[in-house]
Write an enzyme that holds these catalytic residues in place. Sequence first.
Site, PDB file in Angstrom:
ATOM      1  N   HIS A 109       0.864  -1.186   0.000  1.00 40.41           N
ATOM      2  CA  HIS A 109       0.000   0.000   0.000  1.00 40.41           C
ATOM      3  C   HIS A 109       0.900   1.235   0.000  1.00 40.41           C
ATOM      4  CE1 HIS A 109      -3.631   2.310   0.655  1.00 40.41           C
ATOM      5  NE2 HIS A 109      -2.957   3.016   1.548  1.00 40.41           N
ATOM      6  N   THR A 141      -5.742  -8.776   5.728  1.00 39.83           N
ATOM      7  CA  THR A 141      -6.862  -9.222   6.563  1.00 39.83           C
ATOM      8  C   THR A 141      -8.135  -8.630   5.969  1.00 39.83           C
ATOM      9  OG1 THR A 141      -6.712  -7.313   8.032  1.00 39.83           O
ATOM     10  CG2 THR A 141      -5.405  -9.261   8.638  1.00 39.83           C
ATOM     11  N   ASP A 145      -6.706  -2.442   3.873  1.00 41.32           N
ATOM     12  CA  ASP A 145      -5.432  -1.754   4.096  1.00 41.32           C
ATOM     13  C   ASP A 145      -4.969  -1.800   5.557  1.00 41.32           C
ATOM     14  OD1 ASP A 145      -5.228  -1.177   1.392  1.00 41.32           O
ATOM     15  OD2 ASP A 145      -6.262   0.735   1.587  1.00 41.32           O
ATOM     16  N   GLU A 174       8.946   1.138  -3.419  1.00 39.71           N
ATOM     17  CA  GLU A 174       8.088  -0.054  -3.511  1.00 39.71           C
ATOM     18  C   GLU A 174       8.804  -1.176  -4.255  1.00 39.71           C
ATOM     19  OE1 GLU A 174       3.967   0.342  -4.693  1.00 39.71           O
ATOM     20  OE2 GLU A 174       4.020   2.487  -4.273  1.00 39.71           O
TER      21      GLU A 174
END
Length: 204
Positions: A109, A141, A145, A174
């Site tokens: 994210h 989960t 986020d 990233e």
Amino acid sequence: MRSIVILISGRGSNMEAIVRAAQTEQWPAKIAAVISNRADAGGLSFAAAHGIPTAVVSNKDFPDRAQFDAALQLEIDRFAPDLVVLAGFMRILTAPFVQHYAGRMLNIHPSLLPSFTGLATHLQALTMGVKVHGATVHFVTADLDHGPIVSQEVVAVTDGDTVESLQARVLVIEHQMYPCAVRWFVEGRLTIKDGRVYKDIGAQ
Ligand code: GRF
């Protein structure tokens, strides 16, 4: 040899970084498939050119999230993955789908979670005037986020930053941190306990 399935919706530059790292660093893992919910995802051609099986499961072909997620799960499980990697996969996932891959699904994210969940994270950061921004790799989960954090990396926000400049700077980190986190997983270095991730990676 661990098996990884990567899910994308678009450009797939994080997927590309992971594929390249797996090859050059000779991970004990293979990218078993790249699956997209969009037939026009740019990353599909990169994957195909690298000999990776690709598939499209279009959300438009299903009347609701539950049926789409069920079909996607069937497609993913054909490749019997040890790990599912969300790499710019722009879908909200249902709880049964997330539960099915509990402890074996990662996401990246583009913010320092728990700040700036959802979309337009770079705009959110600039609007709030934060001085640092970044990206987070976390286990997925059912809470969008959120989920146990594997790694976070930070970039400075400068006075002249625009959404585009900040996004570009975050994307660079990233492409370093996501392959690194995936490698930790496939090497069995990550443990989740009480909602926290413990890493057996020696001194950093
Ligand atoms: C990345 O910024 C990622 O963090 C976010 O969506 C973007 C996807 O980019 N989830 P790409 O498709 O990997 O190039």
